[in-house]
Each structure stands twice: as structure tokens, then as C-alpha cells.
Design an enzyme around this catalytic site. Sequence first.
Site, PDB file in Angstrom:
ATOM      1  N   SER A  59       0.840  -1.208   0.000  1.00 47.33           N
ATOM      2  CA  SER A  59       0.000   0.000   0.000  1.00 47.33           C
ATOM      3  C   SER A  59       0.871   1.252   0.000  1.00 47.33           C
ATOM      4  O   SER A  59       2.091   1.180   0.115  1.00 47.33           O
ATOM      5  CB  SER A  59      -0.910   0.013   1.233  1.00 47.33           C
ATOM      6  OG  SER A  59      -0.160   0.302   2.409  1.00 47.33           O
ATOM      7  N   SER A  61       0.852   3.721   2.248  1.00 48.64           N
ATOM      8  CA  SER A  61       0.845   4.406   3.545  1.00 48.64           C
ATOM      9  C   SER A  61       2.210   4.917   3.967  1.00 48.64           C
ATOM     10  O   SER A  61       2.308   5.760   4.852  1.00 48.64           O
ATOM     11  CB  SER A  61       0.293   3.478   4.635  1.00 48.64           C
ATOM     12  OG  SER A  61       1.200   2.432   4.922  1.00 48.64           O
ATOM     13  N   LYS A 116       4.956   0.705   9.643  1.00 48.96           N
ATOM     14  CA  LYS A 116       4.792   2.116   9.965  1.00 48.96           C
ATOM     15  C   LYS A 116       6.102   2.627  10.569  1.00 48.96           C
ATOM     16  O   LYS A 116       7.061   1.890  10.731  1.00 48.96           O
ATOM     17  CB  LYS A 116       3.651   2.340  10.970  1.00 48.96           C
ATOM     18  CG  LYS A 116       2.307   1.743  10.556  1.00 48.96           C
ATOM     19  CD  LYS A 116       1.695   2.409   9.350  1.00 48.96           C
ATOM     20  CE  LYS A 116       0.422   1.694   8.914  1.00 48.96           C
ATOM     21  NZ  LYS A 116      -0.122   2.240   7.647  1.00 48.96           N
ATOM     22  N   SER A 200      -3.039   6.961   5.940  1.00 48.37           N
ATOM     23  CA  SER A 200      -2.427   5.812   6.607  1.00 48.37           C
ATOM     24  C   SER A 200      -3.290   5.361   7.777  1.00 48.37           C
ATOM     25  O   SER A 200      -3.719   6.187   8.587  1.00 48.37           O
ATOM     26  CB  SER A 200      -1.023   6.180   7.107  1.00 48.37           C
ATOM     27  OG  SER A 200      -0.470   5.139   7.877  1.00 48.37           O
TER      28      SER A 200
END
Length: 242
Positions: A59, A61, A116, A200
Site C-alpha cells: 500500500s 501508507s 509504519k 495511513s
Amino acid sequence: MDFTFILVVATILTGIFSLIRSNSSIFSNIRELSASIFPVLLFVLVIRSFFFEPYKIPSGSMIPTLMIGDFILVDKNIYGYKLPLSNITLIENQDPKRGDVVVFKYPENMKINYIKRVIALPGDTVIYKNKRLFINNNEYTLTKFPHSFDPVEIADGEVYRENNSEKEYLILNQTQSPFNFKYTVPSDTFFVMGDNRDNSNDSTKDVGFVPRENFFGRADYIWMTWECWTCLPSFEKVGRIN
């Protein structure tokens, strides 16, 4: 199906078959094949479980640090050695640091892995105001970063270099109104955000605070980019992740 599960099962089965003694020619062939495959599978299992594991970024994010299609290597021992197929820590190592790009189990569904950046540690006070971060009342400085990213990839947002006084990295801010908040991070948990700040699912939204035991690796290197099956792999971005 989880690749690690398949690898563990295959390693166990080939290990068992390599020990079976039989006069049957069929079993003898299976034993010889298993005996040749077992060491390879065991080696791969040990490397993936305790040292490095490859992942593909699914993705956006973490744009602009990581793009969709980036293949990364995750250091599996930096935060501790875990038993394969479990969240059980065998040996603890160092704690995540502010600025680390981390891979962890999503607290609401441990079968899902998230990637993250660690923003705040246990006990920290986090304030996000007008797209600027303040940790324990210390502002993370932002500097507009000249770049050549494809406007489609960054959705016409602005790229900035963020400095947390320990580490510098790039983030992406869109033009939409900021989502302001203030949190105090509970003990034994961490606050994480994607570098694509406005797009995100992280501690500001669905993920919440991430328990220490959910971390199982730090993203260290990009080793390949492969955007689609019909595209050729690219090695232009090979290198350490900031």
C-alpha cells in the site's frame, strides 16, 4: 496461506521422511529427496525466522519512503527472537526507537502485518497540530524537500524532510485539513504513523497504540522494486531505508 506456516510444515515433514528406513524403493526415493531438501528448508526457515525476512510493500501508507511494489528486507532479531508462527519472544533485544520503520502484528488481527514509523515511545506525550509533530513539547522540524516523485504517486502532495533530533526522513503531506490530536502513550506500547500522513491506518486511526510484543522486525533495506507482473524489476532504489 501463510508462507512461514508452509515452510515450517515442509521442514518438519522432510526432516521426518529423511529419517525413515524402508526396503521399499518408493520410500527410499522419498527419503533421499527429503534428505537433500531438508537442510535447505531448515536454513531458509532459520534465516527468515531469526535474521532477515523479505516483504513486499502492498500500500501507499509509507510514501514517499516506501512505494507500492518495493521489496524490503526486515531485520528479525533487532527487537528480539520470536518462536516461528507465534508471538512468543524467546530472547529480548533492544526496544524500538523513534524514527524506526517497523513491521508489527496488527493488534486487532494478529494475522495481519503492518509497516509504519515509530513516532513516540511509552510515556511520551504526542501532539499533532497543523501537520506538525510535538513530542514531549519538542517540535519535529519540517523542511520542504525538492523532489522528482511522480505527481500521481504523491497525489500532488508536498514532500518534507522531518527531523526528530535523532533521525531525518521524508514524509508526505496532502492539502486536506489537518487532523489535530493529543495523546499520552501508555506503558509498554508505542505510537506509530505512516509517512504518508494523511492516508495511513495507524495509531491516529484504526491501529491504536502498538504493544511492545507485537513488534517483530525493523525494515532496513530496499532490495528491489517490482511494480507489476508485466513490468521489469528495478534495482535503482536499492539501499538502506531512512
